[in-house]
Write an enzyme that holds these catalytic residues in place. Structure first.
Site, PDB file in Angstrom:
ATOM      1  N   ASP A  64       4.262   1.696   0.720  1.00 45.47           N
ATOM      2  CA  ASP A  64       5.642   1.437   1.133  1.00 45.47           C
ATOM      3  C   ASP A  64       6.412   2.745   1.097  1.00 45.47           C
ATOM      4  O   ASP A  64       5.907   3.752   0.594  1.00 45.47           O
ATOM      5  CB  ASP A  64       6.296   0.340   0.280  1.00 45.47           C
ATOM      6  CG  ASP A  64       6.532   0.753  -1.167  1.00 45.47           C
ATOM      7  OD1 ASP A  64       5.806   1.639  -1.672  1.00 45.47           O
ATOM      8  OD2 ASP A  64       7.428   0.176  -1.798  1.00 45.47           O
ATOM      9  N   TYR A  66       8.885   5.996   0.437  1.00 45.25           N
ATOM     10  CA  TYR A  66       9.472   6.652  -0.727  1.00 45.25           C
ATOM     11  C   TYR A  66      10.823   5.999  -1.022  1.00 45.25           C
ATOM     12  O   TYR A  66      11.574   5.663  -0.106  1.00 45.25           O
ATOM     13  CB  TYR A  66       9.691   8.134  -0.452  1.00 45.25           C
ATOM     14  CG  TYR A  66       8.434   8.948  -0.260  1.00 45.25           C
ATOM     15  CD1 TYR A  66       7.470   9.051  -1.256  1.00 45.25           C
ATOM     16  CD2 TYR A  66       8.220   9.661   0.923  1.00 45.25           C
ATOM     17  CE1 TYR A  66       6.333   9.832  -1.084  1.00 45.25           C
ATOM     18  CE2 TYR A  66       7.079  10.436   1.105  1.00 45.25           C
ATOM     19  CZ  TYR A  66       6.144  10.516   0.097  1.00 45.25           C
ATOM     20  OH  TYR A  66       5.023  11.289   0.269  1.00 45.25           O
ATOM     21  N   PHE A  77       3.808   9.073   3.674  1.00 38.08           N
ATOM     22  CA  PHE A  77       3.576  10.361   3.006  1.00 38.08           C
ATOM     23  C   PHE A  77       4.526  11.469   3.464  1.00 38.08           C
ATOM     24  O   PHE A  77       4.584  12.528   2.839  1.00 38.08           O
ATOM     25  CB  PHE A  77       2.113  10.821   3.149  1.00 38.08           C
ATOM     26  CG  PHE A  77       1.138   9.922   2.457  1.00 38.08           C
ATOM     27  CD1 PHE A  77       1.054   9.904   1.066  1.00 38.08           C
ATOM     28  CD2 PHE A  77       0.304   9.090   3.180  1.00 38.08           C
ATOM     29  CE1 PHE A  77       0.160   9.056   0.421  1.00 38.08           C
ATOM     30  CE2 PHE A  77      -0.594   8.241   2.546  1.00 38.08           C
ATOM     31  CZ  PHE A  77      -0.663   8.224   1.161  1.00 38.08           C
ATOM     32  N   HIS A 186      -6.491   7.351  -4.082  1.00 37.95           N
ATOM     33  CA  HIS A 186      -5.148   7.752  -3.629  1.00 37.95           C
ATOM     34  C   HIS A 186      -4.868   9.189  -4.063  1.00 37.95           C
ATOM     35  O   HIS A 186      -5.309   9.627  -5.126  1.00 37.95           O
ATOM     36  CB  HIS A 186      -4.107   6.798  -4.232  1.00 37.95           C
ATOM     37  CG  HIS A 186      -2.774   6.879  -3.584  1.00 37.95           C
ATOM     38  ND1 HIS A 186      -1.839   7.837  -3.934  1.00 37.95           N
ATOM     39  CD2 HIS A 186      -2.226   6.150  -2.593  1.00 37.95           C
ATOM     40  CE1 HIS A 186      -0.762   7.663  -3.179  1.00 37.95           C
ATOM     41  NE2 HIS A 186      -0.963   6.649  -2.354  1.00 37.95           N
TER      42      HIS A 186
END
Length: 224
Positions: A64, A66, A77, A186
């Site tokens: 989701d 930031y 990202f 991740h």
């Protein structure tokens, strides 16, 4: 919300008519009216705006947006040019440097990737300020799952980059044997050393694209 108007519109149009989407739209309008929510409404669908369906070569799935002020702008990202580079992206850049020798830039603005066909898609497209995952379960997952299924059905070879368990949970939808699926932990500081570093996703993606007659991605994000 800025409407999707490019070649994503036709394959996604059925979603806009479903009851879940009507409820999602109502909920999102209410949230933007009563809370501080990111990204800005006109940026919600930027992953679709910046990367038309006909241009997609690589798909990177995020979770989701930031949730701190000024960061999110609709691409997973990525952050706006003037914003400090978040820790996960610092690690992505480090892996990119080790993998392809790209220098580490002074910004985290990944629009260059998106405009070359790297779809930077979060599975949830909005979030309340300072509340990670606060819009999980209100309908976005159904919408982005529909987009993933559309991508899966494309008959040209694509690369799907799945970092972390939430992204890897989408692997079950990726049934087209013509696509390449790259999985790794991740890139967050909590998990990057468990196998994200050294996974070489950028060179592997480019090798696959070139093998199948497509031009590679120029992964270098320049200083600004």
């Amino acid at each position: 919300m800025a409407a999707i108007s490019n070649d994503w519109l036709k394959p996604l149009s059925a979603e806009f008519k479903k009851p879940y989407y009507a409820e999602l739209y109502r909920k999102i309008r209410e949230e933007y009216t009563t809370r501080r929510v990111f990204p800005d409404p006109e940026d919600i669908f930027n992953a679709f705006h910046f990367t038309p369906l006909s241009d997609v070569k690589v798909v990177i799935l995020g979770q989701d947006p930031y949730h701190n002020v000024g960061q999110a702008h609709g691409l997973c990202f990525s952050v706006k040019p003037e914003v400090e580079i978040p820790p996960s992206l610092v690690n992505i850049y480090q892996e990119l440097h080790e993998d392809l020798g790209c220098y580490i830039p002074n910004n985290g603005y990944l629009v260059k990737w998106a405009k070359q066909g790297v779809m930077l898609l979060n599975t949830v497209l909005t979030v309340r300020a300072h509340e990670a995952n606060s819009h999980r379960g209100i309908g976005w997952e159904e919408f982005t799952d529909a987009a993933i299924k559309i991508l899966n059905e494309i008959d040209r070879p694509l690369v799907f980059i799945l970092w972390g368990k939430p992204a890897q949970a989408k692997k079950a939808m990726l049934t087209n044997p013509g696509h390449l699926i790259l999985e790794a932990p991740h890139p967050s500081p909590l998990s990057a050393y468990r196998g994200f570093f050294g996974s070489r996703p950028f060179s592997r993606a480019n090798h696959f694209l070139e093998e199948h007659g497509a031009s590679p991605i120029d992964w270098q994000i320049e200083n600004i």
